[in-house]
Scaffold this motif. Sequence first.
Motif, short mmCIF file in Angstrom:
data_model
loop_
_atom_site.label_atom_id
_atom_site.label_comp_id
_atom_site.label_asym_id
_atom_site.label_seq_id
_atom_site.Cartn_x
_atom_site.Cartn_y
_atom_site.Cartn_z
N VAL A 118 5.95 49.61 -69.42
CA VAL A 118 4.91 50.31 -69.43
C VAL A 118 4.80 50.53 -67.85
CG1 VAL A 118 3.90 49.83 -71.39
CG2 VAL A 118 3.30 48.68 -69.59
N SER A 119 4.06 51.46 -67.42
CA SER A 119 3.77 51.71 -65.97
C SER A 119 3.41 50.42 -65.27
CB SER A 119 2.75 53.07 -66.03
OG SER A 119 3.49 54.22 -66.08
N ALA A 120 2.38 49.81 -65.92
CA ALA A 120 1.94 48.64 -65.05
C ALA A 120 2.88 47.57 -64.99
CB ALA A 120 0.52 48.17 -65.93
N GLN A 121 4.02 47.69 -65.62
CA GLN A 121 5.06 46.77 -65.53
C GLN A 121 6.23 47.06 -64.46
OE1 GLN A 121 6.37 46.43 -69.85
NE2 GLN A 121 5.17 44.41 -70.08
N LEU A 122 6.42 48.42 -64.69
CA LEU A 122 7.34 49.20 -63.98
C LEU A 122 6.93 49.00 -62.56
CD1 LEU A 122 9.79 51.11 -63.18
CD2 LEU A 122 7.89 53.11 -63.88
N TYR A 131 6.02 56.83 -58.64
CA TYR A 131 6.81 55.60 -59.57
C TYR A 131 8.17 56.23 -59.32
CZ TYR A 131 2.26 53.05 -60.27
OH TYR A 131 1.02 52.62 -60.22
N ILE A 132 8.43 57.46 -60.06
CA ILE A 132 9.52 58.01 -60.32
C ILE A 132 10.60 58.11 -59.37
CG2 ILE A 132 10.77 59.77 -61.52
CD1 ILE A 132 8.46 60.29 -63.45
N ARG A 133 9.85 58.57 -58.16
CA ARG A 133 10.70 58.86 -57.00
C ARG A 133 11.04 57.56 -56.35
NH1 ARG A 133 6.95 62.98 -55.94
NH2 ARG A 133 7.89 64.88 -56.26
N ARG A 134 10.19 56.35 -56.37
CA ARG A 134 10.65 55.09 -55.84
C ARG A 134 11.64 54.51 -56.75
NH1 ARG A 134 4.76 52.03 -56.07
NH2 ARG A 134 6.36 50.24 -55.51
N ALA A 135 11.49 54.67 -58.01
CA ALA A 135 12.49 53.96 -58.72
C ALA A 135 13.91 54.82 -58.60
CB ALA A 135 12.31 54.15 -60.25
N GLU A 136 13.71 55.95 -58.41
CA GLU A 136 14.96 56.80 -58.05
C GLU A 136 15.78 56.24 -56.88
OE1 GLU A 136 15.05 61.22 -57.38
OE2 GLU A 136 15.67 61.21 -59.61
#
Lengths: 479, 479
Positions: free
Chosen positions: A233-237, A269-274
């Motif tokens: 979930v977002s909080a874990q991600l 978050y998606i950008r950071r993950a990428e």
Amino acid sequence: MKTPNWILQRAGQTPDRIAISWEDKQWTFREVAERAMDIARKMRGTGLQEGDRVALLTAGGPDTVFLIHGGLLAGFELVMLNSRLTQDELAYQIEDSGAKAVFADDALLERVPDSTAVSHLLSGEGMDFEPVKLWEEDRTLTIMYTSGTTGFPKGVRQTAGNHLSSAVASALNMGLQEGDVWLCAMPLFHISGFSILCRSLIYGMTVRLQTKFDAEASAREIAEGSVTTMSAVSAQLVRVLDILEARNERASGRFRQILAGGGPVPSPYIRRAEALGIRILQTYGMTETSSQTATLAAEDALRKTGSSGKPLFFNRIRIDGAEKPGDEGEILISGPHVTPGYVGRFSDKPAQVDGWLHTGDIGRLDEEGFLFVLDRRSDLIISGGENIYPAEIEQVLVGHPAVAEAGVAGVEDERWGQVPAAFIVGREDVTAEELETFCRERLARYKVPKHFRFVAELPRNASNKLLRRELRTKFDLQE
Amino acid sequence: MKTPNWILQRAGQTPDRIAISWEDKQWTFREVAERAMDIARKMRGTGLQEGDRVALLTAGGPDTVFLIHGGLLAGFELVMLNSRLTQDELAYQIEDSGAKAVFADDALLERVPDSTAVSHLLSGEGMDFEPVKLWEEDRTLTIMYTSGTTGFPKGVRQTAGNHLSSAVASALNMGLQEGDVWLCAMPLFHISGFSILCRSLIYGMTVRLQTKFDAEASAREIAEGSVTTMSAVSAQLVRVLDILEARNERASGRFRQILAGGGPVPSPYIRRAEALGIRILQTYGMTETSSQTATLAAEDALRKTGSSGKPLFFNRIRIDGAEKPGDEGEILISGPHVTPGYVGRFSDKPAQVDGWLHTGDIGRLDEEGFLFVLDRRSDLIISGGENIYPAEIEQVLVGHPAVAEAGVAGVEDERWGQVPAAFIVGREDVTAEELETFCRERLARYKVPKHFRFVAELPRNASNKLLRRELRTKFDLQE
């Protein structure tokens, strides 16, 4: 339609492949099947029969996996109890489901209501029996409780066909490779965790198990490539991203994706993950759909931020009353992954109307067929991946003698995404501390309101229906 | 159980992905669906209805794919005619299946019996209609004829559930990756080719199509990595190996595997393939099981040479009468991929007994559950991937006035694996040439015996049953 008993079939097909890896131990599919069969014999030795309903109350980890598989081999319908619930909440689910026994970890035994038969199975003698070779697709494998609008949690039936079609549709969408290892840091009593066990059996895939979510260990495994997929979930991600960034590490080339559920992932978050080499697949699912209904492909993650993607191959989604793309309405779901219905007090309530599950969630489909979830059903609060229904908390609060009326809504929280906030119309003087203590005795900790506000009246519409969205606005204004 | 109409669902899910690539052209899933819908409208414009049975007689290539998908969208049951059959053979299948129309390529029109309604559909006006959104799993999609022991080919029903479970079980076994491209050089009227089209729709995978098998092109694509998987029979495989070896080329790292059906692959081929970086997955399947029932993993190819592997995840295999591993007997198959039955004159013949298909093939399962096929059913001859039943040829031969008795058996052939050889007890003088001409008029070319032997009597057992194995021995001794 029938499907071979997954545990036996998988052990026959790839006996020497690793099924479960946990800390520094691992078990092959043959070993898992043998342990599960040993447990199944002990379970059946207590006099329980094929088709009986039993509840599991466990803390997670490999012993929980063996217990689950043992229960399935024994032929039981498994009521998956959330170990974070209070004794009262557990008592309701055990009673409502009609479970004939509860199998609990020793550490959790004290939480089981006295009235229930608790079986200390692992010390038993065991009974030889032949597990069924085939499972009917409409056979109920699991029952998971999900809170409802009335405040009474509903026991959702999940059949072999539900879990199977969910697992297969996921593979058709995400692919499947030799050497795939799925990191499971989700509770196994939740569909998010349990569905990983199903995929493991059906795909012949290794599960890397964490008893509880461990952000440090998750970040390390993603960087090392000892796992290839993770559910979060977002909080874990965000905790995993923080750690990787702090260490200046990237995901290994072997790591493929994070399946992100429990509400939309914010685009930063998606950008950071990428930037760390991690693909985020956002998904929309629920207990009633045995995990994913729609999943957004990584390639569309930024182009369609906020979307949960398209329905998986076996599924269809439509918006009630929508006449054209973009129209908003209740999200309706159809497919072989949709529950056939409930048990206990809601067993008469149809889960589907003309083949469609009415989710209560509001959303829209864009021109390309991408789903956007606009508002979760019945003011559902999603806190760190746990579903919380305001009505359930309100019902507890009005049980306090000093409370005349109570309204609960989800409010923003940096760590958990959302947390419940309670608005109280008092009958007599009472403090927030007193109400918190009262709630703690009756509700799982994550359901206990983090904020209490005392008000003169609650916002209601003409027909006296509580307007929870206005509560939320009121809260934001006060902060 | 229902499944969304695969063509519409796939076009909705991944509209811009390449569905079909052929020569230097390619079509996305959206384009294929649009072309198929255009054809479907024209087909329905002829007055044919949802659920009607129609036959297709085509030469392969992309137009055949559009025609097949058009027929499925139109809601027809498709009788897949083998374009190598004679007019008499075609007439039998069209009549037996009760097909209301035949859609044929112009070049093949002369082969369609005069009595049959042939629709020149592509010039028609077309009719607007709404294709069904859902397919029942027991809906018959295709009918393929397979010759039987009696000499009368049987029309095998293949349902949506058969094709779907076959495709899914294959993906669970072989994996599924972004960018997968399956090279299809098999005829689309065969289950070997048709099953690749089903996988394409269900996986969202590109098919690289060859109208006819082209060994040179196949070798080049494998070396370049423009394809990742290929289906082949041994006779095709060895030609690809020859070419790669002659050119001193290897398979690209992107190329994953060759799925090898139609009889066991000799172990020297497997070693040669391995040296070229090609993994060989040997498989055992048939028309009645909509492709693969068991497949041998590449990792076991040399350890278990001659085996067809283990049953795929949804399937079970047992050996009739076997009491322990290694016992030989008839191979029985159970699973959702097994046909529910036949059409036409065999529609009363049950395809399954207590849920098991009796294949007529003889085999054994070893201690680890690996299947070894020892003898194909009813003296089946497999010649270059085509199934030939001796009874069918014998029946033609005894129709010749000079033939008193005829026995046919498969004998070794360097190029085709096996070819049919005929043993004739003459009534009057006749030459091999005369009989060959007689057969050519009545049988597809690949069924015409390559050898004729004139004998005084045929080997028969006490109950007068022809002993075809002794024919084979007799032939080997004479050579």
